[in-house]
Design a protein around this motif. Structure first.
Motif, PDB file in Angstrom:
ATOM      1  N   LYS A 170     -42.576 -10.191  37.566  1.00 30.18           N
ATOM      2  CA  LYS A 170     -42.124  -9.624  36.450  1.00 30.18           C
ATOM      3  C   LYS A 170     -40.542  -9.053  36.648  1.00 30.18           C
ATOM      4  CE  LYS A 170     -44.516  -6.582  34.458  1.00 30.18           C
ATOM      5  NZ  LYS A 170     -45.574  -5.275  34.194  1.00 30.18           N
ATOM      6  N   SER A 171     -40.149  -8.819  37.975  1.00 31.87           N
ATOM      7  CA  SER A 171     -38.882  -8.450  38.412  1.00 31.87           C
ATOM      8  C   SER A 171     -37.949  -9.410  38.135  1.00 31.87           C
ATOM      9  CB  SER A 171     -38.811  -7.766  39.736  1.00 31.87           C
ATOM     10  OG  SER A 171     -39.423  -6.495  39.954  1.00 31.87           O
ATOM     11  N   LEU A 172     -38.364 -10.698  38.548  1.00 25.71           N
ATOM     12  CA  LEU A 172     -37.619 -11.784  38.472  1.00 25.71           C
ATOM     13  C   LEU A 172     -37.434 -12.110  37.041  1.00 25.71           C
ATOM     14  CD1 LEU A 172     -36.428 -14.544  39.452  1.00 25.71           C
ATOM     15  CD2 LEU A 172     -38.785 -15.503  39.428  1.00 25.71           C
ATOM     16  N   PHE A 173     -38.381 -12.057  36.305  1.00 28.21           N
ATOM     17  CA  PHE A 173     -38.277 -12.474  34.775  1.00 28.21           C
ATOM     18  C   PHE A 173     -37.069 -11.151  34.134  1.00 28.21           C
ATOM     19  CE2 PHE A 173     -39.828 -10.359  30.804  1.00 28.21           C
ATOM     20  CZ  PHE A 173     -39.319 -11.450  29.862  1.00 28.21           C
ATOM     21  N   HIS A 174     -37.420 -10.075  34.167  1.00 27.53           N
ATOM     22  CA  HIS A 174     -36.375  -9.234  33.878  1.00 27.53           C
ATOM     23  C   HIS A 174     -34.923  -9.559  34.375  1.00 27.53           C
ATOM     24  CE1 HIS A 174     -39.540  -6.658  31.705  1.00 27.53           C
ATOM     25  NE2 HIS A 174     -40.022  -6.429  32.891  1.00 27.53           N
ATOM     26  N   SER A 175     -34.759  -9.899  35.531  1.00 23.16           N
ATOM     27  CA  SER A 175     -33.431 -10.140  35.910  1.00 23.16           C
ATOM     28  C   SER A 175     -32.446 -11.333  35.019  1.00 23.16           C
ATOM     29  CB  SER A 175     -33.549 -10.626  37.442  1.00 23.16           C
ATOM     30  OG  SER A 175     -33.968 -11.923  37.590  1.00 23.16           O
ATOM     31  N   ILE A 176     -33.568 -12.075  34.644  1.00 24.12           N
ATOM     32  CA  ILE A 176     -32.895 -13.134  33.813  1.00 24.12           C
ATOM     33  C   ILE A 176     -32.835 -12.764  32.356  1.00 24.12           C
ATOM     34  CG2 ILE A 176     -33.325 -15.542  33.040  1.00 24.12           C
ATOM     35  CD1 ILE A 176     -34.605 -16.016  35.788  1.00 24.12           C
ATOM     36  N   ARG A 177     -33.854 -11.999  31.978  1.00 23.28           N
ATOM     37  CA  ARG A 177     -34.130 -11.468  30.513  1.00 23.28           C
ATOM     38  C   ARG A 177     -32.772 -10.688  30.209  1.00 23.28           C
ATOM     39  NH1 ARG A 177     -35.093  -7.007  28.344  1.00 23.28           N
ATOM     40  NH2 ARG A 177     -35.787  -6.056  30.631  1.00 23.28           N
ATOM     41  N   LEU A 178     -32.467  -9.944  31.144  1.00 22.48           N
ATOM     42  CA  LEU A 178     -31.513  -8.842  30.888  1.00 22.48           C
ATOM     43  C   LEU A 178     -30.217  -9.609  30.652  1.00 22.48           C
ATOM     44  CD1 LEU A 178     -32.343  -6.186  33.639  1.00 22.48           C
ATOM     45  CD2 LEU A 178     -32.015  -5.805  31.242  1.00 22.48           C
TER      46      LEU A 178
END
Length: 252
Positions: A170-178
């Motif tokens: 999930k943190s990996l996802f957020h790093s790109i989503r941001l």
């Protein structure tokens, strides 16, 4: 009004007995369109400036935690949970001016996901008026949180005492989503598409379920992270003259 984040609560009424709410807004997977059976409900509440918080002892063990955000978990039936984050109105306005993801992701929501408590309270329009786009500040704010999220992903997937593969994914996802959201704000002045990263989330979670390790994730997604980071740098360039002067001073 005092909000004790150590208390166990089972209804919204227990939290807001003195009605010090100003506005509510949706956060997390329900906003990004990535709800799964693992997802909790996430909402944030803007409260009056005179609210006093009693935080949990371990609330801010992470130095990167924003101490203006206070969290409590609402457990209504023992199975579904709602994570509620509180912020004073004065702090929320400061966050808008600082271009923090927490605030900017909120003010561009539609009325169904950001709403006032009653007609006498402030709504999303009041807060949008506080936002004046500063592209360099946007780049620094979202870029910093994105970097932290990418580092957290690695930590959660490689450090034994912190191991939590789903949290890491999930943190990996957020790093790109941001980075995706920041580029939208830079180009359009607002977040025009909250669902742009749904396919990315599904890909990452499918890879997790297929047995990906951190090395696999890094090989596949670090180039994508770099691609979006490069785009953010392009749409939010540093002013040349200002930084040339600063660099000369540093060299001396």
């Amino acid at each position: 009004m005092i909000i004790n984040c150590n208390d166990t609560v089972s209804s919204m009424e227990e939290i807001f007995v003195n009605n010090n709410r100003i506005s509510l807004f949706s956060r997390g997977s329900s906003t990004y369109g990535t709800m799964t059976e693992y997802s909790d409900n996430d909402i944030a509440v803007i409260v009056d400036n005179d609210t006093v918080f009693i935080d949990q002892p371990d609330a801010f063990v992470d130095d990167k935690s924003d101490k203006r955000i206070h969290q409590i978990t609402l457990d209504m039936d023992g199975s579904s949970k709602t994570d509620i984050q509180f912020v004073k109105e004065c702090d929320f306005i400061d966050m808008i001016k600082e271009h923090t993801p927490f605030a900017l992701e909120a003010i561009f929501l539609n009325d169904e996901k950001f709403y006032s408590i009653d007609d006498n309270k402030k709504n999303i329009v009041d807060y949008k008026e506080k936002f004046v786009l500063d592209k360099l500040l946007l780049r620094e704010s979202f870029g910093s949180v994105s970097n932290n999220s990418f580092a957290k992903a690695k930590k959660k997937m490689t450090v034994k005492k912190d191991l939590d593969l789903r949290c890491g994914a999930k943190s990996l996802f957020h790093s790109i989503r941001l980075l995706m959201f920041a580029c939208q704000i830079a180009e359009n002045g607002h977040i025009s598409d909250y669902l742009c990263s749904v396919n990315l989330y599904r890909d990452i979670m499918n890879d997790l379920d297929s047995g990906y390790t951190w090395d696999n994730f890094r090989e596949k997604y670090k180039p994508l992270w770099k691609e979006w980071h490069s785009k953010l740098v392009k749409v939010c360039p540093k002013p040349r003259g200002k930084y040339k002067t600063e660099n000369k001073k540093e060299q001396k």
